[in-house]
Design an enzyme around this catalytic site. Structure first.
Site, PDB file in Angstrom:
ATOM      1  NE  ARG A 157       1.666  -3.842  12.200  1.00 20.99           N
ATOM      2  CZ  ARG A 157       1.556  -3.986  10.882  1.00 20.99           C
ATOM      3  NH1 ARG A 157       1.096  -2.989  10.150  1.00 20.99           N
ATOM      4  NH2 ARG A 157       1.913  -5.109  10.286  1.00 20.99           N
ATOM      5  CG  ASP A 215      -3.774  -8.030   8.484  1.00 23.57           C
ATOM      6  OD1 ASP A 215      -4.278  -6.943   8.763  1.00 23.57           O
ATOM      7  OD2 ASP A 215      -2.928  -8.185   7.587  1.00 23.57           O
ATOM      8  CG  HIS A 218      -1.012  -5.242   1.933  1.00 26.38           C
ATOM      9  ND1 HIS A 218      -0.470  -5.114   3.185  1.00 26.38           N
ATOM     10  CD2 HIS A 218      -0.909  -4.009   1.367  1.00 26.38           C
ATOM     11  CE1 HIS A 218      -0.047  -3.863   3.363  1.00 26.38           C
ATOM     12  NE2 HIS A 218      -0.316  -3.172   2.268  1.00 26.38           N
ATOM     13  CB  SER A 277      -0.973  -0.005   1.175  1.00 25.89           C
ATOM     14  OG  SER A 277      -0.314  -0.282   2.385  1.00 25.89           O
ATOM     15  CG  HIS A 327       5.426  -8.928   8.114  1.00 25.88           C
ATOM     16  ND1 HIS A 327       6.418  -8.110   7.655  1.00 25.88           N
ATOM     17  CD2 HIS A 327       4.297  -8.185   8.132  1.00 25.88           C
ATOM     18  CE1 HIS A 327       5.907  -6.915   7.418  1.00 25.88           C
ATOM     19  NE2 HIS A 327       4.621  -6.925   7.701  1.00 25.88           N
TER      20      HIS A 327
HETATM   21  N1  CMX Z   1       0.677 -19.646   5.703  1.00 24.43           N
HETATM   22  C1  CMX Z   1       1.163 -20.545   4.833  1.00 24.43           C
HETATM   23  N2  CMX Z   1       2.311 -20.398   4.167  1.00 24.43           N
HETATM   24  C2  CMX Z   1       3.017 -19.284   4.410  1.00 24.43           C
HETATM   25  C3  CMX Z   1       2.596 -18.314   5.326  1.00 24.43           C
HETATM   26  C4  CMX Z   1       1.368 -18.518   5.977  1.00 24.43           C
HETATM   27  N3  CMX Z   1       0.858 -17.640   6.835  1.00 24.43           N
HETATM   28  N4  CMX Z   1       3.515 -17.312   5.362  1.00 24.43           N
HETATM   29  C5  CMX Z   1       4.482 -17.650   4.476  1.00 24.43           C
HETATM   30  N5  CMX Z   1       4.170 -18.837   3.903  1.00 24.43           N
HETATM   31  C6  CMX Z   1       4.890 -19.523   2.836  1.00 24.43           C
HETATM   32  C7  CMX Z   1       4.874 -18.634   1.582  1.00 24.43           C
HETATM   33  O1  CMX Z   1       3.643 -18.748   0.880  1.00 24.43           O
HETATM   34  C8  CMX Z   1       6.071 -19.182   0.831  1.00 24.43           C
HETATM   35  O2  CMX Z   1       5.677 -20.390   0.225  1.00 24.43           O
HETATM   36  P1  CMX Z   1       6.235 -20.796  -1.242  1.00 24.43           P
HETATM   37  O3  CMX Z   1       7.719 -20.987  -1.054  1.00 24.43           O
HETATM   38  O4  CMX Z   1       5.499 -22.055  -1.547  1.00 24.43           O
HETATM   39  O5  CMX Z   1       5.900 -19.661  -2.156  1.00 24.43           O
HETATM   40  C9  CMX Z   1       7.047 -19.517   1.958  1.00 24.43           C
HETATM   41  O6  CMX Z   1       6.244 -19.674   3.159  1.00 24.43           O
HETATM   42  C10 CMX Z   1       8.078 -18.439   2.197  1.00 24.43           C
HETATM   43  O7  CMX Z   1       7.405 -17.206   2.361  1.00 24.43           O
HETATM   44  P2  CMX Z   1       8.063 -16.021   3.241  1.00 24.43           P
HETATM   45  O8  CMX Z   1       9.323 -15.623   2.576  1.00 24.43           O
HETATM   46  O9  CMX Z   1       8.097 -16.404   4.664  1.00 24.43           O
HETATM   47  O10 CMX Z   1       6.942 -14.882   3.125  1.00 24.43           O
HETATM   48  P3  CMX Z   1       6.757 -13.773   1.995  1.00 24.43           P
HETATM   49  O11 CMX Z   1       7.658 -12.636   2.308  1.00 24.43           O
HETATM   50  O12 CMX Z   1       6.853 -14.367   0.627  1.00 24.43           O
HETATM   51  O13 CMX Z   1       5.227 -13.369   2.210  1.00 24.43           O
HETATM   52  C11 CMX Z   1       3.310 -12.858   3.482  1.00 24.43           C
HETATM   53  C12 CMX Z   1       4.808 -12.634   3.329  1.00 24.43           C
HETATM   54  C13 CMX Z   1       2.764 -11.893   4.522  1.00 24.43           C
HETATM   55  C14 CMX Z   1       2.619 -12.549   2.138  1.00 24.43           C
HETATM   56  C15 CMX Z   1       3.055 -14.335   3.889  1.00 24.43           C
HETATM   57  O14 CMX Z   1       3.630 -14.563   5.158  1.00 24.43           O
HETATM   58  C16 CMX Z   1       1.585 -14.689   3.915  1.00 24.43           C
HETATM   59  O15 CMX Z   1       1.023 -15.054   2.875  1.00 24.43           O
HETATM   60  N6  CMX Z   1       0.910 -14.579   5.113  1.00 24.43           N
HETATM   61  C17 CMX Z   1      -0.525 -14.803   5.212  1.00 24.43           C
HETATM   62  C18 CMX Z   1      -1.281 -13.586   4.673  1.00 24.43           C
HETATM   63  C19 CMX Z   1      -1.182 -12.418   5.625  1.00 24.43           C
HETATM   64  O16 CMX Z   1      -1.408 -12.550   6.827  1.00 24.43           O
HETATM   65  N7  CMX Z   1      -0.906 -11.238   5.080  1.00 24.43           N
HETATM   66  C20 CMX Z   1      -0.880  -9.985   5.855  1.00 24.43           C
HETATM   67  C21 CMX Z   1       0.518  -9.462   6.164  1.00 24.43           C
HETATM   68  C22 CMX Z   1       0.453  -8.154   6.911  1.00 24.43           C
HETATM   69  C23 CMX Z   1      -0.183  -7.096   6.049  1.00 24.43           C
HETATM   70  O17 CMX Z   1       0.439  -6.682   5.043  1.00 24.43           O
HETATM   71  O18 CMX Z   1      -1.310  -6.679   6.333  1.00 24.43           O
END
Ligand code: CMX
Length: 445
Positions: free
Chosen positions: A326, A372, A270, A240, A317
């Site tokens: 938070r 979140d 996000h 964002s 994250h």
């Molecule tokens: N559940 C399942 N798998 C997850 C996960 C979760 N909560 N968090 C990370 N992973 C997985 C990723 O999908 C990725 O898998 P692949 O290798 O198969 O693609 C792997 O673990 C490595 O990811 P990472 O480097 O730890 O995380 P990223 O930096 O790529 O992504 C985020 C960060 C937030 C998108 C991810 O942790 C996620 O999808 N979380 C759940 C959604 C969420 O809560 N988003 C909100 C974040 C805060 C915000 O911006 O509001």
């Protein structure tokens, strides 16, 4: 000119030589190298943005202008009989780097109140959306429509000196921020209250007025202040904030940049994660027939989610490597006010179970909860059960940091953002594998 604007003008003039010197004398100093993994992998960790509004340390969490969240909550002035500080005070802090005194905040409360009335056409834009439309799309379009009000666009057309860009940006920013609660609560009333809107009260601060327009009694005013404050900023690389900065860098006005950032926030990785948490919890509850699951049952549900190739919303994250502060602010609030709420009990159990499962799965770099995982549950507890609306609340909070950043972007004359892309062929050449493949094709190995 308002006191805040005067203070800001002094700060900007004092700050500009620092940016100028860094650019002119140290412009070629190397910060970091970029790897192929970073170029393909969403630019994780590349240090190529500058903001002084907030900084996110992976192991500590967010600091606003150098202050941790507990410090922000302790130091900012609070309304009488309130537990949480004025949202307006946070805006003052983000903009100036200074903790405002009571009078400075009250002046800003007054400014927001005077600027909060929506042009009629904004209601018409919202009303034009067909029923059951996504609230974030409606919110984004209402903000976008207000671009016709932009002082910045008018001044630019008239030929403003670029050293003064920040001034109309400031005016646009305040005008827009003051209107967002009105827009959001109008959308809420249209979607979920048969259009029965509660008109705003000009004598209330942003937090109290939002609670009033949502038709919620105390302590929802404090819930709102807490919510808007913790969501305000998370340095500038998140989708964002980065979107707003990118769009604003072409000298688009505040409305265009904020509408774009709302669209980025609306993605499930996000901001939408806050409502995904509730949707996901509903599935668990349905499966359990409304009963509280045992830890083992909940652990199984988390594994089932992962095994079906889905993510667990509210955990993980891109930068943080510990529990999000938070999340902790909201957890403390929840332990105090909603400890007996069944849905909080689920969340509390997830707090203990999900990180263990993610650690065992060994994929997520950060197994801990983010902001979140907790925010929707608090809304649910206070009767805002229409979880499709939760990301709009995040959007109002995030806009506070966005506006502070956009004003400073203009003040320091940050240029058009335009990174360089490469082709896959080029990456293979850099990696030294393209030549290898060619040799292989020639049968030369
Ligand atoms: N559940 C399942 N798998 C997850 C996960 C979760 N909560 N968090 C990370 N992973 C997985 C990723 O999908 C990725 O898998 P692949 O290798 O198969 O693609 C792997 O673990 C490595 O990811 P990472 O480097 O730890 O995380 P990223 O930096 O790529 O992504 C985020 C960060 C937030 C998108 C991810 O942790 C996620 O999808 N979380 C759940 C959604 C969420 O809560 N988003 C909100 C974040 C805060 C915000 O911006 O509001």
């Amino acid at each position: 000119m308002s006191n805040l604007k005067n203070t800001l003008r002094e700060k900007i003039e004092a700050w500009r030589p620092r940016t100028k010197m860094l650019l002119e004398e140290y412009g070629n100093t190397v910060i970091d190298k970029v790897t192929i993994g970073q170029a393909i992998g969403g630019m994780r960790g590349i240090k190529c943005l500058v903001t002084d509004i907030s900084y996110l340390d992976p192991n500590e969490g967010i600091r606003y202008r150098g202050y941790t969240l507990p410090e922000v909550f302790k130091l900012l002035p609070k309304p009488k009989n309130a537990e949480m500080p004025y949202v307006e005070g946070l805006f003052y802090l983000l903009l100036t780097g200074e903790i405002p005194n009571e009078q400075e905040v009250l002046d800003l409360v007054d400014e927001f109140s005077k600027r909060r009335i929506l042009p009629r056409y904004v209601y018409e834009v919202i009303d034009a959306w067909p029923c059951c439309s996504p609230p974030m799309a409606m919110f984004s379009s209402a903000i976008l429509a207000m671009s016709r009000e932009s002082f910045f666009a008018k001044k630019y057309k008239a030929g403003i000196n670029k050293n003064e860009y920040w001034d109309p940006m400031y005016e646009d920013g305040l005008n827009m921020l003051a209107k967002l609660p009105e827009i959001a609560t109008y959308i809420y009333a249209k979607l979920y209250r048969e259009g029965k809107r509660i008109v705003g009260n000009p004598n209330l601060d942003v937090g109290a007025n939002f609670a009033h327009m949502m038709g919620k009694a105390k302590p929802y005013d404090d819930v709102t202040r807490m919510h808007f404050i913790i969501h305000a900023d998370h340095e500038s690389g998140n989708v964002s904030a980065h979107t707003a900065h990118l769009v604003g860098s072409s000298l688009s006005d505040v409305y265009l940049a904020t509408s774009a950032m709302i669209n980025g926030l609306a993605g499930p990785l996000h901001g939408l994660a806050n409502q995904e948490v509730l949707r996901w919890l509903q599935e668990v509850m349905e499966r359990m027939g409304g009963e509280i699951p045992t830890e083992e049952e909940l652990r199984q549900f988390v594994w089932d989610t992962l095994h079906s190739g889905q993510i667990v919303p509210g955990f993980g994250h891109a930068v943080l490597r510990k529990t999000d502060p938070r999340y902790m602010v909201q957890r403390e609030f929840s332990l105090k006010y909603l400890a007996d709420d069944p849905i909080f009990k689920y969340v509390d159990m997830l707090y203990r179970i999900v990180p263990q499962v993610l650690i065992e799965q060994n994929k997520a770099k950060n197994p801990w909860p983010n902001v979140d995982a907790q925010s929707g549950v608090i809304q649910w507890h206070y009767g805002v059960t229409e979880y499709d609306f939760y990301t709009v609340l995040f959007g109002i909070g995030r806009s506070i940091g966005i506006v502070a950043n956009l004003i400073w972007d203009r003040a320091l004359l940050y240029p058009l953002e335009r990174p360089k892309s490469l082709t896959t062929d080029m990456l293979e050449e850099i990696a030294g594998i393209k030549e290898k493949n060619l040799t292989h094709e020639l049968g030369d190995d």
